[in-house]
Design an enzyme around this catalytic site. Structure first.
Site, PDB file in Angstrom:
ATOM      1  N   LYS A 177      26.908  43.590  25.790  1.00 37.21           N
ATOM      2  CA  LYS A 177      27.487  44.791  26.382  1.00 37.21           C
ATOM      3  C   LYS A 177      26.518  45.947  26.295  1.00 37.21           C
ATOM      4  O   LYS A 177      25.923  46.149  25.235  1.00 37.21           O
ATOM      5  CB  LYS A 177      28.768  45.125  25.617  1.00 37.21           C
ATOM      6  CG  LYS A 177      29.440  46.413  26.000  1.00 37.21           C
ATOM      7  CD  LYS A 177      30.621  46.651  25.095  1.00 37.21           C
ATOM      8  CE  LYS A 177      31.284  47.956  25.474  1.00 37.21           C
ATOM      9  NZ  LYS A 177      32.445  48.223  24.654  1.00 37.21           N
TER      10      LYS A 177
ATOM     11  N   SER B 244      32.412  50.921  31.616  1.00 29.75           N
ATOM     12  CA  SER B 244      32.953  52.018  32.420  1.00 29.75           C
ATOM     13  C   SER B 244      31.912  52.674  33.338  1.00 29.75           C
ATOM     14  O   SER B 244      32.207  52.987  34.489  1.00 29.75           O
ATOM     15  CB  SER B 244      33.575  53.064  31.502  1.00 29.75           C
ATOM     16  OG  SER B 244      32.632  53.538  30.552  1.00 29.75           O
TER      17      SER B 244
ATOM     18  N   ARG C 257      25.879  56.878  18.412  1.00 31.92           N
ATOM     19  CA  ARG C 257      26.170  55.696  17.590  1.00 31.92           C
ATOM     20  C   ARG C 257      24.900  54.894  17.278  1.00 31.92           C
ATOM     21  O   ARG C 257      24.946  53.694  17.064  1.00 31.92           O
ATOM     22  CB  ARG C 257      27.158  54.789  18.330  1.00 31.92           C
ATOM     23  CG  ARG C 257      28.444  55.455  18.795  1.00 31.92           C
ATOM     24  CD  ARG C 257      29.470  54.407  19.153  1.00 31.92           C
ATOM     25  NE  ARG C 257      30.601  54.886  19.913  1.00 31.92           N
ATOM     26  CZ  ARG C 257      31.580  55.663  19.445  1.00 31.92           C
ATOM     27  NH1 ARG C 257      31.540  56.086  18.206  1.00 31.92           N
ATOM     28  NH2 ARG C 257      32.577  56.018  20.225  1.00 31.92           N
TER      29      ARG C 257
ATOM     30  N   LYS D 286      25.601  44.728  21.249  1.00 31.18           N
ATOM     31  CA  LYS D 286      26.198  45.913  21.866  1.00 31.18           C
ATOM     32  C   LYS D 286      25.237  47.069  21.701  1.00 31.18           C
ATOM     33  O   LYS D 286      24.859  47.430  20.579  1.00 31.18           O
ATOM     34  CB  LYS D 286      27.542  46.241  21.215  1.00 31.18           C
ATOM     35  CG  LYS D 286      28.191  47.487  21.824  1.00 31.18           C
ATOM     36  CD  LYS D 286      29.573  47.754  21.279  1.00 31.18           C
ATOM     37  CE  LYS D 286      30.151  49.022  21.893  1.00 31.18           C
ATOM     38  NZ  LYS D 286      31.498  49.309  21.369  1.00 31.18           N
TER      39      LYS D 286
ATOM     40  N   TYR E  82      36.647  46.077  34.904  1.00 28.42           N
ATOM     41  CA  TYR E  82      37.793  46.871  35.355  1.00 28.42           C
ATOM     42  C   TYR E  82      38.238  46.457  36.757  1.00 28.42           C
ATOM     43  O   TYR E  82      39.300  46.856  37.202  1.00 28.42           O
ATOM     44  CB  TYR E  82      37.439  48.363  35.290  1.00 28.42           C
ATOM     45  CG  TYR E  82      37.128  48.799  33.872  1.00 28.42           C
ATOM     46  CD1 TYR E  82      38.153  49.037  32.963  1.00 28.42           C
ATOM     47  CD2 TYR E  82      35.808  48.903  33.422  1.00 28.42           C
ATOM     48  CE1 TYR E  82      37.877  49.395  31.648  1.00 28.42           C
ATOM     49  CE2 TYR E  82      35.523  49.265  32.106  1.00 28.42           C
ATOM     50  CZ  TYR E  82      36.563  49.501  31.226  1.00 28.42           C
ATOM     51  OH  TYR E  82      36.291  49.839  29.922  1.00 28.42           O
TER      52      TYR E  82
ATOM     53  N   GLU F 235      21.294  39.357  16.310  1.00 32.41           N
ATOM     54  CA  GLU F 235      22.688  39.759  16.108  1.00 32.41           C
ATOM     55  C   GLU F 235      23.639  38.632  16.529  1.00 32.41           C
ATOM     56  O   GLU F 235      24.623  38.342  15.853  1.00 32.41           O
ATOM     57  CB  GLU F 235      23.002  41.028  16.921  1.00 32.41           C
ATOM     58  CG  GLU F 235      22.420  42.307  16.340  1.00 32.41           C
ATOM     59  CD  GLU F 235      23.258  42.867  15.188  1.00 32.41           C
ATOM     60  OE1 GLU F 235      24.236  42.201  14.777  1.00 32.41           O
ATOM     61  OE2 GLU F 235      22.943  43.967  14.703  1.00 32.41           O
TER      62      GLU F 235
ATOM     63  N   ARG G 228      34.645  57.153  27.163  1.00 33.54           N
ATOM     64  CA  ARG G 228      34.944  58.182  26.156  1.00 33.54           C
ATOM     65  C   ARG G 228      36.073  59.081  26.656  1.00 33.54           C
ATOM     66  O   ARG G 228      36.894  59.544  25.871  1.00 33.54           O
ATOM     67  CB  ARG G 228      33.676  58.988  25.837  1.00 33.54           C
ATOM     68  CG  ARG G 228      32.483  58.116  25.402  1.00 33.54           C
ATOM     69  CD  ARG G 228      32.354  57.976  23.897  1.00 33.54           C
ATOM     70  NE  ARG G 228      31.434  56.895  23.547  1.00 33.54           N
ATOM     71  CZ  ARG G 228      30.134  57.046  23.264  1.00 33.54           C
ATOM     72  NH1 ARG G 228      29.586  58.247  23.305  1.00 33.54           N
ATOM     73  NH2 ARG G 228      29.392  55.996  22.949  1.00 33.54           N
TER      74      ARG G 228
HETATM   75  C1  PBG Z   1      34.084  51.099  21.019  1.00 36.87           C
HETATM   76  C2  PBG Z   1      34.020  50.718  22.446  1.00 36.87           C
HETATM   77  C3  PBG Z   1      33.344  51.394  23.472  1.00 36.87           C
HETATM   78  C4  PBG Z   1      33.570  50.669  24.630  1.00 36.87           C
HETATM   79  C5  PBG Z   1      34.391  49.617  24.301  1.00 36.87           C
HETATM   80  N1  PBG Z   1      34.640  49.653  22.947  1.00 36.87           N
HETATM   81  C6  PBG Z   1      32.630  52.655  23.514  1.00 36.87           C
HETATM   82  C7  PBG Z   1      31.580  52.960  22.576  1.00 36.87           C
HETATM   83  O1  PBG Z   1      31.007  52.113  21.912  1.00 36.87           O
HETATM   84  O2  PBG Z   1      31.277  54.158  22.514  1.00 36.87           O
HETATM   85  C8  PBG Z   1      33.026  51.004  25.977  1.00 36.87           C
HETATM   86  C9  PBG Z   1      33.678  50.320  27.115  1.00 36.87           C
HETATM   87  C10 PBG Z   1      33.295  50.896  28.423  1.00 36.87           C
HETATM   88  O3  PBG Z   1      32.460  51.803  28.524  1.00 36.87           O
HETATM   89  O4  PBG Z   1      33.865  50.431  29.409  1.00 36.87           O
HETATM   90  N2  PBG Z   1      35.316  50.723  20.461  1.00 36.87           N
END
Ligand code: PBG
Length: 332
Positions: free
Chosen positions: A257, A283, A226, A205, A322, A242, A215
């Site tokens: 991801k 997203s 992060r 990720k 989505y 990982e 967000r």
């Molecule tokens: C963190 C999490 C995130 C997403 C899913 N789980 C955001 C992040 O790491 O800041 C993002 C999913 C998306 O953008 O569709 N719990």
């Protein structure tokens, strides 16, 4: 040799819609697709997300309707994210038995199980991370000097995983990129006798700009970034490490991801994994195609199909998107 001098004519296999369909190497099926859903405590009406047209923050009631729709469309799964009214430093609502995510899981479990005995129903997945629940917006708890405390966070994840399993989740989905999170959660689940509860590990990720609209979707409080726990987008080999670690810790499914910008990582993980591989079309990937489509700059529907099919072609067995519901309708 023919008189034209051309021996091979690959275009033959593209000549008609029927031929193209026959030779298609990749085909989406509703059961490949997982629909991410947001449920927000205290909402009375679903709240549309400006940066994710067509997606909403659900009320507890509308969430159940969406889960029912996912079930009736034959989706592979649903992934639930909860947004509590009260956020605090430890994310205490994350593992509360009556916390929003646990309530939503119980309600979803009921709807998903309203199928004849022996019939497949979508797999119920829960996001196992603290960022929606903390007032500082980080995926873990913080040390006194404000750093994300890996090992203290693991204890929180373990408790959250057990709460989710008790609430009926089939799959625990640690997305916080803490070291050792899969092993810790596996232990906690086994100790609580949830031997059959699976772990979908967010293995590779990346710290990504493509999470921007999410967000908004979870009312994130995050300031800063992060980058001390999510991966650097420059690195592919590290993503394989990982994934290997998560496999060794007992991950049942490994995930990459975002998806679209990381198809190389996805392919490489798929080539070495002997468990199913998932990818999350996030997203921002959704928002870009929706925005360009709304402006008439691209053909939205074709771009949706192309983007998701490409993720499967690159090696994903399971795709979080989505567009899952809409795609399932088209495929049918
Ligand atoms: C963190 C999490 C995130 C997403 C899913 N789980 C955001 C992040 O790491 O800041 C993002 C999913 C998306 O953008 O569709 N719990």
């Amino acid at each position: 040799m023919s008189t034209t001098g051309i021996v091979y004519r690959p275009r033959r296999l593209r000549a008609t819609p029927g031929m193209r369909r026959l030779v298609a190497e990749t085909r989406l099926h509703p059961a490949d697709l997982v629909l991410p859903l947001f449920v927000k405590e205290g909402l009375t009406e679903p709240a549309p997300l400006a940066s994710m047209p067509g997606q909403v923050q659900h009320t507890e009631e509308s969430l159940v309707e969406a889960v029912r729709a996912a079930r009736d469309a034959g989706l592979g799964g649903v992934m639930l994210f909860g947004i509590p009214t009260v956020k605090d430093a430890n994310g205490s609502q994350a593992d509360a038995a009556d916390g929003i995510l646990q309530r939503a899981l119980r309600a979803s479990r009921k709807v998903l199980d309203e199928v004849p005995e022996g019939t497949a129903t979508p797999v119920l997945m829960a996001d196992t991370c603290l960022d929606e629940f903390t007032d500082h917006g980080h995926c873990g708890v913080l040390t006194a000097d404000g750093r994300v405390d890996n090992d203290a966070t693991l204890t929180r994840y373990a408790s959250m995983a057990v709460a989710q399993a008790k609430a009926g989740a089939d799959v625990i989905s640690p997305s916080g990129m803490m070291d050792g999170q899969v092993a810790m959660i596996r232990d906690a689940l086994d100790d609580a006798d949830f031997l059959d509860t699976s772990i979908l590990a967010y293995s590779a990720k990346y710290a990504s700009a493509y999470y921007g609209p999410f967000r908004e979707a979870v009312d994130s409080e995050l300031k800063g970034d992060r980058k001390t726990y999510q991966m650097d987008f420059a690195n592919a080999r590290e993503g394989l490490r990982e994934a290997d670690l998560d496999l060794a810790e007992g991950a049942d499914i490994v995930l990459v991801k975002p998806a679209g910008s990381y198809l190389d990582v996805l392919r490489a993980v798929a080539d070495r994994s002997d468990v199913p591989v998932a990818a999350y079309q996030v997203s921002g990937e959704y928002a870009m195609i929706e925005a360009a489509g709304a402006n008439g700059w691209i053909d939205r529907d074709r771009a949706v199909l192309e983007s998701v099919t490409s993720i499967k072609r690159a090696g994903a067995d399971v795709i979080l998107t989505y567009w899952a519901l809409e795609l399932a309708e088209w495929i049918k």
